[in-house]
Design a protein around this motif. Structure first.
Motif, mmCIF file in Angstrom:
data_model
loop_
_atom_site.group_PDB
_atom_site.id
_atom_site.type_symbol
_atom_site.label_atom_id
_atom_site.label_comp_id
_atom_site.label_asym_id
_atom_site.label_seq_id
_atom_site.Cartn_x
_atom_site.Cartn_y
_atom_site.Cartn_z
ATOM 1 N N ASP A 268 1.907 12.205 -3.454
ATOM 2 C CA ASP A 268 1.054 11.026 -3.228
ATOM 3 C C ASP A 268 -0.080 11.067 -4.255
ATOM 4 O O ASP A 268 -0.888 11.987 -4.248
ATOM 5 C CB ASP A 268 0.512 11.125 -1.787
ATOM 6 C CG ASP A 268 -0.215 9.875 -1.348
ATOM 7 O OD1 ASP A 268 -0.156 8.866 -2.064
ATOM 8 O OD2 ASP A 268 -0.850 9.907 -0.269
ATOM 9 N N PHE B 203 -4.712 13.918 4.060
ATOM 10 C CA PHE B 203 -5.089 12.523 4.340
ATOM 11 C C PHE B 203 -4.608 12.106 5.735
ATOM 12 O O PHE B 203 -3.401 12.092 6.006
ATOM 13 C CB PHE B 203 -4.498 11.620 3.257
ATOM 14 C CG PHE B 203 -4.640 10.153 3.520
ATOM 15 C CD1 PHE B 203 -5.882 9.598 3.806
ATOM 16 C CD2 PHE B 203 -3.540 9.313 3.481
ATOM 17 C CE1 PHE B 203 -6.025 8.242 4.052
ATOM 18 C CE2 PHE B 203 -3.666 7.952 3.715
ATOM 19 C CZ PHE B 203 -4.906 7.422 4.008
ATOM 20 N N PRO C 79 -2.756 8.568 -5.439
ATOM 21 C CA PRO C 79 -3.570 7.362 -5.647
ATOM 22 C C PRO C 79 -4.777 7.571 -6.566
ATOM 23 O O PRO C 79 -5.381 6.604 -7.013
ATOM 24 C CB PRO C 79 -4.051 7.016 -4.226
ATOM 25 C CG PRO C 79 -4.008 8.289 -3.465
ATOM 26 C CD PRO C 79 -2.947 9.145 -4.099
ATOM 27 N N TYR C 80 -5.124 8.848 -6.840
ATOM 28 C CA TYR C 80 -6.374 9.121 -7.574
ATOM 29 C C TYR C 80 -6.155 9.666 -8.983
ATOM 30 O O TYR C 80 -7.128 9.977 -9.672
ATOM 31 C CB TYR C 80 -7.227 10.127 -6.780
ATOM 32 C CG TYR C 80 -7.481 9.685 -5.362
ATOM 33 C CD1 TYR C 80 -8.275 8.572 -5.106
ATOM 34 C CD2 TYR C 80 -6.899 10.344 -4.280
ATOM 35 C CE1 TYR C 80 -8.486 8.129 -3.818
ATOM 36 C CE2 TYR C 80 -7.116 9.911 -2.978
ATOM 37 C CZ TYR C 80 -7.900 8.802 -2.757
ATOM 38 O OH TYR C 80 -8.116 8.359 -1.478
ATOM 39 N N ARG D 164 -3.163 -4.752 -1.497
ATOM 40 C CA ARG D 164 -2.093 -4.001 -0.827
ATOM 41 C C ARG D 164 -0.840 -3.911 -1.704
ATOM 42 O O ARG D 164 0.267 -4.274 -1.285
ATOM 43 C CB ARG D 164 -1.724 -4.596 0.559
ATOM 44 C CG ARG D 164 -2.860 -4.881 1.502
ATOM 45 C CD ARG D 164 -3.731 -3.669 1.797
ATOM 46 N NE ARG D 164 -3.036 -2.534 2.339
ATOM 47 C CZ ARG D 164 -3.241 -1.273 1.904
ATOM 48 N NH1 ARG D 164 -4.101 -1.014 0.933
ATOM 49 N NH2 ARG D 164 -2.580 -0.286 2.465
ATOM 50 N N ASN E 31 -7.406 14.123 -1.070
ATOM 51 C CA ASN E 31 -8.211 13.569 0.003
ATOM 52 C C ASN E 31 -7.996 14.445 1.234
ATOM 53 O O ASN E 31 -6.870 14.537 1.690
ATOM 54 C CB ASN E 31 -7.751 12.130 0.287
ATOM 55 C CG ASN E 31 -8.566 11.457 1.364
ATOM 56 O OD1 ASN E 31 -9.489 12.030 1.911
ATOM 57 N ND2 ASN E 31 -8.205 10.215 1.673
ATOM 58 N N SER F 76 -4.580 0.523 -5.175
ATOM 59 C CA SER F 76 -5.743 0.357 -4.290
ATOM 60 C C SER F 76 -7.024 0.864 -4.920
ATOM 61 O O SER F 76 -8.079 0.275 -4.749
ATOM 62 C CB SER F 76 -5.513 1.091 -2.967
ATOM 63 O OG SER F 76 -4.634 0.348 -2.170
ATOM 64 N N LYS F 77 -6.945 1.986 -5.638
ATOM 65 C CA LYS F 77 -8.162 2.558 -6.192
ATOM 66 C C LYS F 77 -8.356 2.148 -7.655
ATOM 67 O O LYS F 77 -9.375 2.464 -8.251
ATOM 68 C CB LYS F 77 -8.132 4.096 -6.055
ATOM 69 C CG LYS F 77 -7.889 4.579 -4.611
ATOM 70 C CD LYS F 77 -8.990 4.136 -3.694
ATOM 71 C CE LYS F 77 -8.892 4.441 -2.220
ATOM 72 N NZ LYS F 77 -7.792 4.704 -1.459
ATOM 73 N N SER G 136 -0.423 3.861 -6.382
ATOM 74 C CA SER G 136 -1.082 2.746 -5.695
ATOM 75 C C SER G 136 -2.083 2.068 -6.624
ATOM 76 O O SER G 136 -2.711 2.726 -7.450
ATOM 77 C CB SER G 136 -1.811 3.273 -4.464
ATOM 78 O OG SER G 136 -2.561 2.235 -3.860
ATOM 79 N N ILE H 284 -0.869 15.912 -2.115
ATOM 80 C CA ILE H 284 -1.709 14.995 -2.919
ATOM 81 C C ILE H 284 -2.247 15.869 -4.051
ATOM 82 O O ILE H 284 -3.303 16.488 -3.923
ATOM 83 C CB ILE H 284 -2.879 14.432 -2.074
ATOM 84 C CG1 ILE H 284 -2.376 13.855 -0.746
ATOM 85 C CG2 ILE H 284 -3.678 13.383 -2.864
ATOM 86 C CD1 ILE H 284 -3.456 13.716 0.322
ATOM 87 N N GLY I 178 0.833 -1.203 0.000
ATOM 88 C CA GLY I 178 0.000 0.000 0.000
ATOM 89 C C GLY I 178 0.867 1.253 0.000
ATOM 90 O O GLY I 178 2.047 1.215 0.385
ATOM 91 N N ALA I 179 0.253 2.362 -0.453
ATOM 92 C CA ALA I 179 0.985 3.637 -0.426
ATOM 93 C C ALA I 179 1.203 4.081 1.010
ATOM 94 O O ALA I 179 2.142 4.814 1.321
ATOM 95 C CB ALA I 179 0.207 4.695 -1.193
ATOM 96 N N GLN I 180 0.329 3.612 1.893
ATOM 97 C CA GLN I 180 0.489 3.931 3.318
ATOM 98 C C GLN I 180 1.905 3.558 3.789
ATOM 99 O O GLN I 180 2.514 4.273 4.569
ATOM 100 C CB GLN I 180 -0.575 3.142 4.091
ATOM 101 C CG GLN I 180 -0.647 3.442 5.565
ATOM 102 C CD GLN I 180 -1.126 4.853 5.858
ATOM 103 O OE1 GLN I 180 -2.156 5.270 5.375
ATOM 104 N NE2 GLN I 180 -0.365 5.580 6.642
#
Ligand SMILES: Cc1ncc(COP(=O)(O)O)c(C=O)c1O
Length: 396
Positions: free
Chosen positions: A204, A126, A206-207, A244, A176, A236-237, A234, A171, A100-102
Motif C-alpha cells: 500500500d 493503518f 499512498p505516500y 476518490r 501510517n 488522495s494525497k 492513490s 505500507i 480510493g485505495a481503501q
C-alpha cells in the motif's frame, strides 16, 4: 426491534480516528489528528478548468455509466507511467481503477480471504485497512515495525507458526502511523519470505511520492516475478482525496476477481473523477505538481521538527520525518498515554492514541500520532507547545 448483525461485522467498532474527529470538529480545537492534505496543496484552479471543459464539451462522457475496470485512457496512462517511472507492472499484471485505495483492501479481501485466514500486518498499521481485513473474519497478526520497517525475524516466525496466512499487508513508504520507511534489504526479505511461504503481499503506497529527504527506494512490486504482489496507489494525497480515485496493479487473475467484486460494490469508480485525474496528468506538468507538494510539505515537516525539538522534553522522542504526513511521538515509561491524550483534548489539542493502530487495541502503548500537513503553522506551534507543556508537567 433488536438488530442482529452478521458475525463478520458485529465486533467492528467505529474507527478511533473518526471518533476523535468529533472533538476535532470544535473550531477551538487544534487538530493534529487528521490525515488530510494541506488546503494549499489542492490544484483547485486546474480541476475547475478541467471540470468546466468536460462538462461543457462532452458532458455525457462524464455522466454516463462506465466500465468497471476503469476509464480506459487513465488505465493506459497509468500502465505506462508506473512502468516507466517506477518499473511497476508486467505483462501478467492489470490495472484496476478503484474508489480510493481503501476499496483495494476491500476488493482484495473479498476476493482472497476466507474466514479464519490470517493477515500479517505491521504493528502499528493503518486502521482503515485493519478494519477492512477484520470485516472478513480473518485474524490479524501484527509484526513490530522498527526504524527500517518490519522485524524480519518476527515476520518469518509468524509465517512459520500460523497455518492459514493469506496476505502480508505492508505500507513501505512513510508508514501510517509511524512515518517509517522500509529499507531495500527488508523489502527484498519480505518478498522472499512471501515467496517461500506461498503468501500474497499487499503493498500500500499512498505516500511514496511525498519524500522530502533522501532517495526513493524501489517498490516490492518491482521484484514481483512470481505474481504475488498487489500494489495499491492513490491520488488522495497527490491530487485530492474527495475525488476518490486510486488504482491497483495486480496479477491479472486477481484483478479479474476484484473486477467482479467491484461490480457488486459500486459498478465503477466515479467516471467524472477519473476523467479529471486523466486530464490533469495529461494537460499539466504532473512531476512539477508533485515537486510543488514536496516543497509545501517539506517546509511543514522542517517546521514541525523544529517545534518538536524546541518544546518537547527530551524524554519524549519522535520518529524523524522523511516524507508522508505523520510522525509518532513516544512518551517515557510512567506516563499513561491514554490519559495524556485525554488531557490534551481538555486543553483543546487532538492527537491519535497509538493503540488505535494496533491489531489488539488493549496492548500497552506509549505513543501517539500527529499529522503536520493539515494544521496551519500557527496551529502547529500552539498545539506542539501545549503538548510539550503537558509532558513536562507529567514528567515532573
Ligand atoms: C496507508 C493508507 N492506505 C490507504 C489509505 C486510503 O486512501 P484512499 O483515500 O485512497 O482510500 C490511507 C488513507 O489515509 C492510508 O493512510
Amino acid at each position: 426491534m433488536e438488530y442482529v448483525f452478521s458475525d463478520r461485522v458485529s465486533s467492528l467498532k467505529p474507527s478511533a480516528i473518526r471518533e476523535i474527529f468529533k472533538y476535532a470538529a470544535d473550531p477551538e480545537v487544534i487538530s493534529l489528528s487528521a490525515g488530510n492534505p494541506s488546503p494549499e496543496a489542492f490544484p483547485c484552479k486546474e480541476i475547475a478548468e478541467i471540470s468546466a471543459d468536460i462538462l461543457g464539451k462532452n458532458p455525457i462522457a462524464s455522466l454516463q455509466y462506465s466500465v468497471t475496470e476503469g476509464y480506459t485512457p487513465l488505465r493506459a496512462r497509468l500502465k505506462t507511467y508506473m512502468k516507466s517511472k517506477y518499473n511497476i507492472g508486467t505483462d501478467d499484471d492489470s490495472i484496476l481503477i478503484t474508489s480510493g485505495a481503501q476499496q483495494i483492501m476491500d476488493l482484495a479481501s473479498k476476493s482472497l480471504i476466507n474466514e479464519h485466514d490470517v493477515v500479517i500486518c505491521e504493528a502499528p498499521s493503518f486502521i482503515g485497512s485493519l478494519n477492512t481485513f477484520r470485516s472478513y473474519n480473518c485474524r490479524l497478526r501484527g509484526v513490530p515495525v522498527e526504524s527500517d520497517g518490519m522485524n524480519i525475524e518476527q515476520l518469518e516466525q509468524a509465517l512459520k507458526e500460523e497455518k492459514n496466512v493469506k496476505l502480508i499487508y505492508t505500507i513501505p513508504n512513510f508508514q501510517n502511523p509511524s512515518g517509517v520507511t522500509m529499507s531495500l534489504e527488508k523489502r527484498k526479505a519480505v518478498y522472499e519470505l512471501a515467496k517461500k511461504y506461498n503468501v500474497l503481499i499487499i503493498e500500500d503506497n499512498p505516500y511514496g511520492d511525498l519524500r522530502y529527504v533522501g532517495e526513493d527506494i524501489p517498490a516490492i512490486k518491482t521484484f514481483d516475478t512470481e505474481g504475488i504482489v498487489i500494489y495499491a496507489g492513490s491520488f488522495s494525497k497527490t491530487i485530492a482525496p474527495g475525488l476518490r480515485v486510486a488504482f491497483a496493479v495486480a496479477p491479472t487473475p486477481i484483478f479479474q476477481k476484484m473486477v467482479v467484486c467491484k461490480q457488486g460494490q459500486d459498478v465503477h469508480t466515479n467516471i467524472w473523477s477519473q476523467i479529471i485525474v486523466d486530464e490533469f496528468m495529461d494537460r499539466y506538468d504532473y512531476e512539477a505538481h508533485l515537486e510543488k507538494l514536496r516543497r509545501i510539505y517539506s517546509k511543514k515537516a522542517s517546521y514541525t521538527t523544529y517545534l518538536l525539538d524546541q518544546y518537547l522534553p527530551q524524554q519524549v522522542t519522535y520518529n524523524k520525518i522523511e516524507g508522508g504526513l505523520f510522525t509518532v511521538c513516544t512518551l517515557p515509561d510512567g506516563i499513561d498515554m491514554q490519559a495524556f491524550c485525554k488531557e490534551l483534548i481538555n486543553r483543546k489539542v487532538c492527537v491519535v492514541p497509538g493503540n488505535a493502530f494496533l491489531t489488539d487495541e488493549s496492548q500497552p502503548c506509549s505513543n501517539f500520532r500527529i499529522n503536520f500537513t493539515t494544521p496551519t503553522d500557527k496551529q502547529l506551534c500552539k498545539g506542539i507547545k501545549i503538548m510539550g507543556e503537558l509532558a513536562k508537567e507529567l514528567i515532573k
